[in-house]
Scaffold this motif. Sequence first.
Motif, mmCIF file in Angstrom:
data_model
loop_
_atom_site.group_PDB
_atom_site.id
_atom_site.type_symbol
_atom_site.label_atom_id
_atom_site.label_comp_id
_atom_site.label_asym_id
_atom_site.label_seq_id
_atom_site.Cartn_x
_atom_site.Cartn_y
_atom_site.Cartn_z
ATOM 1 N N VAL A 535 0.730 -1.383 0.114
ATOM 2 C CA VAL A 535 -0.155 0.039 0.116
ATOM 3 C C VAL A 535 0.736 1.250 0.062
ATOM 4 O O VAL A 535 0.533 2.095 -0.672
ATOM 5 C CB VAL A 535 -0.828 0.014 1.258
ATOM 6 C CG1 VAL A 535 -1.657 1.209 1.484
ATOM 7 C CG2 VAL A 535 -1.933 -0.910 1.114
ATOM 8 N N LYS A 536 1.853 1.171 0.900
ATOM 9 C CA LYS A 536 2.892 2.638 0.911
ATOM 10 C C LYS A 536 3.609 2.692 -0.516
ATOM 11 O O LYS A 536 3.715 3.780 -0.710
ATOM 12 C CB LYS A 536 3.617 2.286 2.181
ATOM 13 C CG LYS A 536 3.086 2.458 3.212
ATOM 14 C CD LYS A 536 3.842 2.296 4.656
ATOM 15 C CE LYS A 536 3.424 2.442 5.783
ATOM 16 N NZ LYS A 536 2.520 3.516 6.223
ATOM 17 N N ALA A 537 4.175 1.671 -0.982
ATOM 18 C CA ALA A 537 4.798 1.874 -1.958
ATOM 19 C C ALA A 537 3.929 2.335 -3.196
ATOM 20 O O ALA A 537 4.419 2.854 -4.144
ATOM 21 C CB ALA A 537 5.682 0.343 -2.691
ATOM 22 N N LEU A 538 2.680 1.816 -3.171
ATOM 23 C CA LEU A 538 1.661 2.071 -4.648
ATOM 24 C C LEU A 538 1.525 3.592 -4.289
ATOM 25 O O LEU A 538 1.565 4.509 -5.253
ATOM 26 C CB LEU A 538 0.519 1.174 -4.360
ATOM 27 C CG LEU A 538 0.432 -0.117 -5.059
ATOM 28 C CD1 LEU A 538 -0.632 -0.581 -4.590
ATOM 29 C CD2 LEU A 538 0.435 0.057 -6.455
ATOM 30 N N GLN A 539 1.082 3.955 -3.101
ATOM 31 C CA GLN A 539 0.952 5.400 -2.936
ATOM 32 C C GLN A 539 2.272 6.270 -3.164
ATOM 33 O O GLN A 539 2.123 7.131 -3.692
ATOM 34 C CB GLN A 539 0.315 5.704 -1.483
ATOM 35 C CG GLN A 539 -0.938 5.018 -1.084
ATOM 36 C CD GLN A 539 -1.304 5.018 0.233
ATOM 37 O OE1 GLN A 539 -0.609 4.931 1.102
ATOM 38 N NE2 GLN A 539 -2.521 5.024 0.737
ATOM 39 N N GLY A 540 3.418 5.744 -2.761
ATOM 40 C CA GLY A 540 4.496 6.551 -3.225
ATOM 41 C C GLY A 540 4.745 6.710 -4.541
ATOM 42 O O GLY A 540 5.644 7.621 -5.140
ATOM 43 N N ARG A 541 4.118 5.618 -5.759
ATOM 44 C CA ARG A 541 4.299 5.793 -6.780
ATOM 45 C C ARG A 541 3.173 6.728 -7.628
ATOM 46 O O ARG A 541 2.991 6.649 -8.570
ATOM 47 C CB ARG A 541 4.259 4.460 -7.519
ATOM 48 C CG ARG A 541 5.677 3.617 -7.396
ATOM 49 C CD ARG A 541 5.629 1.985 -7.727
ATOM 50 N NE ARG A 541 6.629 1.438 -7.765
ATOM 51 C CZ ARG A 541 7.326 1.155 -6.500
ATOM 52 N NH1 ARG A 541 6.990 1.683 -5.317
ATOM 53 N NH2 ARG A 541 8.495 0.445 -6.714
ATOM 54 N N GLY A 542 2.373 7.199 -6.603
ATOM 55 C CA GLY A 542 1.466 8.319 -7.137
ATOM 56 C C GLY A 542 -0.121 7.515 -7.562
ATOM 57 O O GLY A 542 -0.905 7.806 -8.207
ATOM 58 N N VAL A 543 -0.061 6.286 -7.116
ATOM 59 C CA VAL A 543 -1.359 5.228 -7.236
ATOM 60 C C VAL A 543 -2.279 5.192 -5.962
ATOM 61 O O VAL A 543 -1.539 4.978 -5.073
ATOM 62 C CB VAL A 543 -0.948 4.200 -7.790
ATOM 63 C CG1 VAL A 543 -2.053 3.175 -8.010
ATOM 64 C CG2 VAL A 543 -0.076 3.807 -9.109
ATOM 65 N N LYS A 544 -3.339 5.495 -6.321
ATOM 66 C CA LYS A 544 -4.437 5.356 -5.064
ATOM 67 C C LYS A 544 -4.802 3.966 -4.757
ATOM 68 O O LYS A 544 -4.612 3.076 -5.608
ATOM 69 C CB LYS A 544 -5.713 6.113 -5.442
ATOM 70 C CG LYS A 544 -5.510 7.542 -5.381
ATOM 71 C CD LYS A 544 -6.973 8.301 -5.643
ATOM 72 C CE LYS A 544 -6.858 9.871 -5.569
ATOM 73 N NZ LYS A 544 -8.120 10.458 -5.740
ATOM 74 N N VAL A 545 -4.915 3.807 -3.473
ATOM 75 C CA VAL A 545 -5.346 2.361 -3.132
ATOM 76 C C VAL A 545 -6.810 2.283 -2.590
ATOM 77 O O VAL A 545 -7.000 3.075 -1.683
ATOM 78 C CB VAL A 545 -4.311 1.678 -2.258
ATOM 79 C CG1 VAL A 545 -4.676 0.226 -1.743
ATOM 80 C CG2 VAL A 545 -3.065 1.748 -2.738
ATOM 81 N N ALA A 546 -7.621 1.257 -2.894
ATOM 82 C CA ALA A 546 -8.804 1.138 -2.549
ATOM 83 C C ALA A 546 -9.255 -0.266 -2.274
ATOM 84 O O ALA A 546 -8.362 -1.167 -2.541
ATOM 85 C CB ALA A 546 -9.825 1.655 -3.572
ATOM 86 N N MET A 547 -9.980 -0.497 -1.190
ATOM 87 C CA MET A 547 -10.301 -1.779 -0.722
ATOM 88 C C MET A 547 -11.945 -2.140 -0.832
ATOM 89 O O MET A 547 -12.708 -1.350 -0.416
ATOM 90 C CB MET A 547 -9.900 -1.979 0.760
ATOM 91 C CG MET A 547 -9.817 -3.483 1.294
ATOM 92 S SD MET A 547 -9.421 -3.540 2.947
ATOM 93 C CE MET A 547 -10.994 -2.764 3.955
ATOM 94 N N ILE A 548 -12.328 -3.543 -0.985
ATOM 95 C CA ILE A 548 -13.624 -3.523 -1.257
ATOM 96 C C ILE A 548 -13.686 -4.953 -0.378
ATOM 97 O O ILE A 548 -12.933 -6.072 -0.407
ATOM 98 C CB ILE A 548 -14.003 -3.955 -2.639
ATOM 99 C CG1 ILE A 548 -15.484 -3.968 -2.694
ATOM 100 C CG2 ILE A 548 -13.321 -5.012 -3.369
ATOM 101 C CD1 ILE A 548 -15.906 -3.683 -4.348
ATOM 102 N N THR A 549 -14.778 -5.084 0.301
ATOM 103 C CA THR A 549 -15.147 -6.245 0.854
ATOM 104 C C THR A 549 -16.908 -6.349 1.154
ATOM 105 O O THR A 549 -17.291 -5.267 1.325
ATOM 106 C CB THR A 549 -14.306 -6.391 2.189
ATOM 107 O OG1 THR A 549 -14.723 -7.499 2.975
ATOM 108 C CG2 THR A 549 -14.476 -5.083 3.116
ATOM 109 N N GLY A 550 -17.087 -7.649 1.698
ATOM 110 C CA GLY A 550 -18.471 -7.808 2.053
ATOM 111 C C GLY A 550 -18.658 -7.605 3.326
ATOM 112 O O GLY A 550 -19.734 -7.697 4.027
#
Length: 718
Positions: A535-550
């Motif tokens: 998650v931290k590395a993705l955000q560091g590359r300018g990519v947002k992170v979302a999560m989906i669950t039931g």
Amino acid sequence: MKHPSNDQPASVEADHHVHGNTSTTSRTAPGADKQGGHDAHADHEVHSHGEHAGHSTAMFRNKFWISLILAIPVVLFSHMFAMIVGYTLPEFPGSLWISPILGTVIFIYGGAPFLKGGIAELKSRQPGMMLLIAMAISVAFIASWITTLGIGSFNLDFWWELALLVVIMLLGHWMEMRALGSAAGALDALAALLPDEAEKVTGDGTESVPVSTLATGDIVLIRSGARVPADGTIIDGAAEFDESMITGESRTVSRGTGEAVVAGTVATDNAVRVKVTAVGSDTTLAGIQRLVAEAQASSSRAQALADRAAALLFYFALIAGILTFGAWLLLGSPDDAVIRTVTVLVIACPHALGLAIPLVIAISTERAAKAGVLIKNRMALERMRTIDVVLFDKTGTLTEGRPAVTAVTSAGGVSEAELLALAAAAEADSEHPVARAIVKAAAENRDAGALGYRGSGFSSMTGRGIQAIVNGSAVIVGGPNMLKHLDQQTPTEMSATVTEWVGRGASVLHVVRDGTVVGALRLEDRVREESRAAVKALQGRGVKVAMITGDARQVAEAVGAELGIDEVFADVLPQDKDSKVAELQSRGLKVAMVGDGVNDAPALARSEVGIAIGAGTDVAMESAGVVLAGNDPRSVLALIDLSRASYRKMIQNLIWATGYNVLAVPLAAGVLAFAGIVLSPAAGAVLMSVSTIVVALNAQLLRRMNLDPNRITTSTAQ
């Protein structure tokens, strides 16, 4: 892997009372052929664009080396080359015929694949790179013989250019075929991971049998240092397994009773007994082989661009040649018209452009496969660099997908270690996932293990929990219904803690000894440590992170807060997951969806890039463009990095290759002849060769990328 019927945390129940063995579903790739042994998967075909149809890597390699050896004397005995370098040609009987004769051999032998390919493209009315090469070497061959035989007054001694042209083209095609075949060659390496024989457990001990004879339900013994012969579940023992050949993960992974193991992995320290759940083409290894083969067969926009560029180059060269011939005739110089036109046609064959894109794609696919990132559709790799948000499914993707003891609180002077020891001893005879989580937590706690508690008289209390005798005391472990049944209350000293646990959506189990509540355990679907770094590395590359669950909102928010996720979708019904992807897309975001279950398939299909993690269910794999062989979400970073690096290489190669043509062809045509600047045939041939080699070497630099997920840590990702 999630249970296909829901998206709830796997087996985290407040009142765990259903105790029994859980079955392991074999992971079968879509369209699996029911073949007996692993050798059946070794056969494969390297698919590539039309210019290689019917050609093999070995053929191009052999023709290259033979043509190179023949080209050396052709070049050394070339009058033009001797004049450029500045040495005197040795003269002896027959010396004048060395270049023409050996050049003719090179043209016929080394040039055969290009001549045949050019004719095929001409017949199909689809001009491309092979026709360009065929035209260039044919013009050089005819012009050189005209000069050698003294026909006319033209000085068109192109023997050395012809020899170098064929050698360079063979080298380029050999390198490309090697790259295209590397991932397919990895299929043979995957097949070789399986042992030829397995130790099958029988009533009389064990016997060595061929792997191809194993059937589902057989028990096999895997000794320390041995490879697993088929997918299965450990029924006795525990060991560290090297799964790097399947997942790309360099560290060993601990596997114990009830956990799945994959064919081809290695038990590194202990012996275990495994019950076979999948054999032959049903194994994960066979599925990976099919995925790599599909990736090589898939087309892409970039490959289509290269094919269109080759066709345009043919017409560009042809028109440039006609214009050059006409212009010099109008200027009253027929000799220059012939010389300039031949030079244009010879050097306008930019094989560098033909290599620019296909070679990068092929190497990228191979590197990804070796890192456990299996690209089913090359378009997925190309799109990954443009992704704005990665949408992770929670259970089994960001979390481990199974319950774990994440906190302990005790009362009445009982230590946390003693509480764990009591609960684990009571649960020791249960096969329930919650029971295994408690036993594992106690085993990891040194003080709890030192107490040496033993349980007996285990029994299940339907709907409430379990009970057993531990060191002479009656111990009960259960949830809220158990407390109600016993008319017990949570001790005051534990009340605030337990309330906070319930508020975050965790499951709470109370431990009762001799009628008194002595503590409680918090069980949750534990977040993977790798998820934090991802998650931290993705955000560091300018990519947002979302999560989906039931899961319920409070459970999802707790996980989201722990990981620092940008957006959380909770209480999502399975059939509504794809609508959440559409919602993100409606905001103008490009979405990569990461999931592992049947419920994720529609969302995987709707997203720009669908990524199935952990070689999940058949439907998820079918819907995804990329399959991660392991369960490490950090592999998504490897995919993004590889996509961006591949794109940079494509652009660099296209600029270099097209830049050569933009400069070389007009100069060869003589547009600056009035200023005394003319590109000689020799200089053109050298430039063409350099251009091809630079493009090929630049693409090879992708092999230096480190795609090991372990390189991405929480600290480096920030």
